[in-house]
Design a protein around this motif. Structure first.
Motif, mmCIF file in Angstrom:
data_model
loop_
_atom_site.group_PDB
_atom_site.id
_atom_site.type_symbol
_atom_site.label_atom_id
_atom_site.label_comp_id
_atom_site.label_asym_id
_atom_site.label_seq_id
_atom_site.Cartn_x
_atom_site.Cartn_y
_atom_site.Cartn_z
ATOM 1 N N SER A 87 0.852 -1.191 0.000
ATOM 2 C CA SER A 87 0.000 0.000 0.000
ATOM 3 C C SER A 87 0.885 1.236 0.000
ATOM 4 N N VAL A 88 0.489 2.215 -0.806
ATOM 5 C CA VAL A 88 1.201 3.487 -0.889
ATOM 6 C C VAL A 88 0.181 4.619 -0.873
ATOM 7 N N PRO A 89 0.572 5.770 -0.353
ATOM 8 C CA PRO A 89 -0.349 6.912 -0.369
ATOM 9 C C PRO A 89 -0.699 7.303 -1.806
ATOM 10 N N ILE A 90 -1.970 7.589 -2.043
ATOM 11 C CA ILE A 90 -2.384 8.022 -3.373
ATOM 12 C C ILE A 90 -1.782 9.381 -3.698
ATOM 13 N N ASP A 91 -1.759 10.249 -2.724
ATOM 14 C CA ASP A 91 -1.191 11.585 -2.891
ATOM 15 C C ASP A 91 -0.149 11.833 -1.804
ATOM 16 N N GLY A 92 0.814 12.678 -2.090
ATOM 17 C CA GLY A 92 1.785 13.075 -1.077
ATOM 18 C C GLY A 92 3.041 12.227 -1.088
ATOM 19 N N GLU A 93 4.102 12.759 -0.516
ATOM 20 C CA GLU A 93 5.381 12.069 -0.497
ATOM 21 C C GLU A 93 5.404 10.985 0.572
ATOM 22 N N ILE A 94 6.260 10.026 0.385
ATOM 23 C CA ILE A 94 6.408 8.926 1.339
ATOM 24 C C ILE A 94 7.447 9.316 2.379
ATOM 25 N N THR A 95 7.035 9.289 3.636
ATOM 26 C CA THR A 95 7.915 9.712 4.722
ATOM 27 C C THR A 95 8.190 8.600 5.727
ATOM 28 N N ARG A 96 7.510 7.454 5.568
ATOM 29 C CA ARG A 96 7.708 6.330 6.484
ATOM 30 C C ARG A 96 7.494 5.027 5.724
ATOM 31 N N ALA A 97 7.974 3.925 6.334
ATOM 32 C CA ALA A 97 7.800 2.603 5.743
ATOM 33 C C ALA A 97 7.499 1.595 6.847
ATOM 34 N N ARG A 98 6.772 0.532 6.484
ATOM 35 C CA ARG A 98 6.407 -0.479 7.473
ATOM 36 C C ARG A 98 6.354 -1.867 6.849
ATOM 37 N N VAL A 99 6.672 -2.858 7.666
ATOM 38 C CA VAL A 99 6.366 -4.257 7.387
ATOM 39 C C VAL A 99 5.325 -4.660 8.423
ATOM 40 N N VAL A 100 4.170 -5.144 7.963
ATOM 41 C CA VAL A 100 3.098 -5.525 8.881
ATOM 42 C C VAL A 100 2.798 -7.008 8.723
ATOM 43 N N ALA A 101 3.037 -7.772 9.785
ATOM 44 C CA ALA A 101 2.774 -9.210 9.797
ATOM 45 C C ALA A 101 1.349 -9.472 10.284
ATOM 46 N N ARG A 180 14.015 3.788 1.214
ATOM 47 C CA ARG A 180 15.384 3.521 1.663
ATOM 48 C C ARG A 180 15.897 4.578 2.627
ATOM 49 N N ASP A 181 15.315 5.753 2.576
ATOM 50 C CA ASP A 181 15.827 6.868 3.372
ATOM 51 C C ASP A 181 14.838 7.354 4.416
ATOM 52 N N VAL A 182 13.826 6.524 4.742
ATOM 53 C CA VAL A 182 12.850 6.925 5.757
ATOM 54 C C VAL A 182 12.798 5.867 6.848
ATOM 55 N N ARG A 183 12.088 6.192 7.893
ATOM 56 C CA ARG A 183 11.984 5.290 9.043
ATOM 57 C C ARG A 183 11.192 4.032 8.679
ATOM 58 N N LEU A 184 11.732 2.865 9.064
ATOM 59 C CA LEU A 184 11.086 1.585 8.826
ATOM 60 C C LEU A 184 10.650 0.999 10.165
ATOM 61 N N ASP A 185 9.369 0.626 10.264
ATOM 62 C CA ASP A 185 8.819 0.035 11.478
ATOM 63 C C ASP A 185 8.283 -1.361 11.186
ATOM 64 N N TYR A 186 8.087 -2.121 12.261
ATOM 65 C CA TYR A 186 7.497 -3.460 12.161
ATOM 66 C C TYR A 186 6.286 -3.529 13.076
ATOM 67 N N ILE A 187 5.187 -4.098 12.577
ATOM 68 C CA ILE A 187 3.998 -4.328 13.388
ATOM 69 C C ILE A 187 3.581 -5.778 13.221
ATOM 70 N N GLY A 188 3.293 -6.444 14.339
ATOM 71 C CA GLY A 188 2.863 -7.834 14.266
ATOM 72 C C GLY A 188 1.921 -8.184 15.396
ATOM 73 N N THR A 189 0.929 -9.015 15.103
ATOM 74 C CA THR A 189 -0.055 -9.449 16.084
ATOM 75 C C THR A 189 -0.046 -10.963 16.215
ATOM 76 N N SER A 190 -0.092 -11.462 17.443
ATOM 77 C CA SER A 190 -0.160 -12.896 17.735
ATOM 78 C C SER A 190 1.035 -13.605 17.105
ATOM 79 N N PHE A 191 0.835 -14.420 16.076
ATOM 80 C CA PHE A 191 1.964 -15.033 15.363
ATOM 81 C C PHE A 191 2.961 -13.964 14.909
#
Length: 323
Positions: A87-101, A180-191
């Protein structure tokens, strides 16, 4: 019970609080790591980051809440092709990144909970799990998946699942170079929460994480506690093959949490029939960096206040990850 206003009415043949109050849960330790635990996982990370992930971006599948969702696939360790969404924002620059399990049921589409503007997110389905990483050689049922390859640490499927998340981060940076140049976060639930400490501990690309009702914490204790779901399958297997504890020592989320130094938010439950709360709190207690706890009344159990509690948890995660 301190911290639990009223134990929910239930039909389980066991007590999903396991007799712990909040004070007791906050004292549950992590098992000691095997001598070569860190070496084992750093070698696993090196193999994952050496993979040519060859990501493939599919067409737009839908748009919602200012986000555009594409199908995506990429290669992980052992040549396994992982599927999911981007998923990417339809409008606006990308300022963050995530991996969601996801949880042990897999996912049939992304579940957007913490919506931080400007975020590009990859939503992988871990190997063997629905809907986009099914494979004829891997079980998709949680109670069978959790036992696949459990006879040896080199073959246990959870090692591959952790690698799938590391390779997801690589795929994200290749598909969306701005990440590559923005903050990368991880989110995970249960497993996803249970494999999260491994993802975060051994990959410096991640800036922070959020884990909800994390599984696989303190296996020596967890294996003594009756529960439902994948935990019951491991407990039954252990009763017949006690030597499996030597393998599980390398896949203990609480042990991995002792190696995590980045900020982590944890939502842990006081009452949970599927993931015993002592294991969840063992993960939180063991985290070695800045951390914040959100105490949930229940996990893996519906109750009248569930929606309000989920909303409060989401708000707390948002505040933690945007601070």
């Amino acid at each position: 019970m301190k911290g639990l206003a009223l134990i929910p009415r239930h039909d389980f043949a066991f007590d999903p609080t396991y007799g712990y109050d909040l004070e007791g849960l906050l004292a549950v330790p992590a098992p000691e790591a095997p001598a070569d635990f860190e070496e084992f996982w750093r070698e696993a990370h090196a193999r994952a980051t050496a993979v040519s992930v060859a990501p493939k971006l599919g067409p737009v599948e839908w748009e919602a809440d200012g986000l555009r969702f594409h199908g995506v696939s990429y290669t992980s360790v052992e040549g396994f092709r992982v599927g999911g969404w981007l998923s990417v924002p339809i409008d606006g620059e990308i300022t963050r990144a995530r991996v969601v399990a996801h949880g042990y049921g897999g996912r049939d589409r992304p579940e957007v909970r913490v919506d931080i503007p400007g975020t590009a997110t990859i939503w992988p389905c871990a190997r063997g799990l629905p809907a986009r990483s099914l494979h004829p050689d891997l079980p998709s049922d949680a109670q069978k998946h959790v036992l696949h390859g459990i006879g040896a640490r080199e073959s246990y499927i959870h090692g591959g699942c952790v690698a799938d998340m590391w390779c997801a981060a690589t795929a994200l940076t290749e598909l969306v170079p701005e990440t590559r140049d923005v903050r990368l976060d991880y989110i995970g639930t249960s497993f996803g929460g249970g494999i999260g400490p491994f993802v975060l501990a051994f990959d410096d690309r991640f800036a922070s994480g959020a884990l909800v009702v994390p599984s696989f914490g303190n296996h020596p204790l967890r294996l003594t506690l009756q529960c439902t779901g994948s935990g019951a399958a491991v407990r039954d297997h252990y009763a017949r093959h006690p030597e499996v504890l030597d393998v599980l020592a390398y896949f203990d989320s609480a042990t991995a949490a002792t190696f995590v130094r980045r900020p982590v938010h944890v939502g842990a439950a006081l009452f949970d029939p599927a993931v015993p709360p002592p294991g969840q709190f063992a993960v939180y207690n063991a985290l070695g960096g800045p951390k914040e706890l959100f105490v949930l009344e229940t996990g893996h159990f519906a109750h009248p206040e569930e929606a309000a509690q989920e909303a409060a948890l989401t708000q707390a995660q948002y505040g933690f990850m945007t601070a």
